[in-house]
Design a protein around this motif. Structure first.
Motif, PDB file in Angstrom:
ATOM      1  N   MET A 155       0.843  -1.206   0.000  1.00  0.00           N
ATOM      2  CA  MET A 155       0.000   0.000   0.000  1.00  0.00           C
ATOM      3  C   MET A 155       0.873   1.249   0.000  1.00  0.00           C
ATOM      4  N   ASN A 156       0.499   2.204  -0.850  1.00  0.00           N
ATOM      5  CA  ASN A 156       1.227   3.456  -0.949  1.00  0.00           C
ATOM      6  C   ASN A 156       0.984   4.323   0.295  1.00  0.00           C
ATOM      7  N   ASN A 157       2.033   4.886   0.834  1.00  0.00           N
ATOM      8  CA  ASN A 157       1.862   5.884   1.895  1.00  0.00           C
ATOM      9  C   ASN A 157       2.670   7.117   1.521  1.00  0.00           C
ATOM     10  N   GLY A 203      -2.568   6.680  -0.367  1.00  0.00           N
ATOM     11  CA  GLY A 203      -2.672   5.690   0.693  1.00  0.00           C
ATOM     12  C   GLY A 203      -3.628   6.160   1.773  1.00  0.00           C
TER      13      GLY A 203
END
Lengths: 173, 157
Positions: free
Chosen positions: B1-3, B76
């Motif tokens: 997951m992108n943060n 995210g």
């Protein structure tokens, strides 16, 4: 036909006075949240996995864009004879000013606090301004601004929907 | 997951395009999820014969949910909407394919230390823009920040 350009006093008297102050008849809930996320394929685990929500956010929260969901009345309830409309103040103004048609000219939402699963929000509708008579390609009518305010059960402001409407009629107003 | 972290964001940067098929089922599911029971969003006969539309169409909050999902794909889970405004130019009918595009037009860290990106987004059908949207969106300022935990005087959307 109403040929007066003056705003009637019963409308002026509504400005900045909260109307239709009601507690929602539906809790912020995961079933609605998941249906919405499914409809747009939002895979954010905060809305699908309770443990992730508690770890990351400290609570199960609703997507901000669902704010209006928590203030809309059910289609029917045993204690009501008539169907309630989501923004009744707008319909009241249309009737008071004899302007049967309307469009949303612009729409803005400000998100102050997350809506938390299990909470029941309180809503109120406030007429913020009403403009002079104006003629547009749609017809003659007036612009007005209504704010729909949402509060949580601790009276914290959750968010505000700001609607700018143009209401108009078939005839010269 | 992108943060996504604020320092990774530059003014002018473009977000990846999202394309989505708007089926009849999608229109109805979205409207019912946000409890909009207007016939315009579930009753084809009414939409066509009474209201003069081509078909049922996506309601406002459903479009907002598309924009929120689009921003989640970019940032995210820690990205948080502060303010969103819309200008709807054309409706989006069942059977159409939408594309959502966006770019960062401004960045700022406010007096409370909250990092903001302002974005302009469009939702289009073919080459025609149906909805323009401006969003004020909070991002984590570093790995230890979570905009969702800001409240009261620390959150000024």
């Amino acid at each position: 036909m109403n040929t007066s350009t003056a705003v009637p006093p019963e409308v002026i008297n509504l400005i900045d006075i909260p109307q239709y102050c009601v507690i929602s008849d539906i809790e912020v809930n995961t079933a609605s949240i998941r249906t919405m996320c499914a409809a747009v394929q939002n895979s954010n685990p905060v809305y699908w996995d309770r443990d992730v929500a508690l770890e990351k956010m400290g609570a199960q929260l609703a997507p901000a864009s669902m704010l209006a969901t928590w203030g809309r009345p059910e289609l029917w309830a045993p204690s009501r004879d008539e169907e309630l409309r989501a923004l009744q103040l707008h319909f009241d103004l249309k009737e008071l000013l004899n302007l049967p048609f309307s469009i949303v000219a612009s729409f803005e939402t400000v998100f102050y606090a997350p809506a938390v699963v299990g909470d029941l929000l309180r809503t109120q509708q406030v007429l913020k301004s009403i403009g002079e008579t104006k003629k547009t390609r749609l017809g003659s009518g007036r612009f007005w601004t209504i704010e729909m305010e949402y509060f949580d059960s601790t009276d914290q402001l959750v968010g505000v929907d700001i609607f700018n409407f143009f209401a108009y009629g078939n005839q010269e107003y | 997951m992108n943060n996504l972290i604020f320092s990774q964001v530059e003014v002018g940067s473009r977000l990846a395009v999202l394309e989505f098929d708007i089926t009849t089922t999608v229109v109805i599911a979205g409207a019912l999820a946000n409890r909009d029971y207007s016939q315009l969003h579930h009753d084809r006969g009414y939409a066509q014969e009474e209201a003069g539309h081509k078909d049922i169409f996506v309601n406002t909050q459903h479009q907002a949910a598309f924009f929120e999902r689009y921003l989640y794909d970019w940032s995210g889970s820690l990205g948080r909407m502060g303010r969103m405004n819309f200008a709807m130019k054309n409706v989006v009918y069942a059977g159409e394919r939408i594309s959502i595009e966006g770019h960062v037009c401004e960045t700022d860290i406010d007096a409370q230390g909250c990092a903001w990106a302002k974005l302009k987004l469009t939702l289009s059908v073919g080459s025609s823009v149906s909805t323009e949207c401006e969003v004020k969106y909070a991002l984590a300022i570093d790995e230890n920040d979570n905009p969702w935990l800001r409240q009261g005087k620390d959150w000024k959307p």
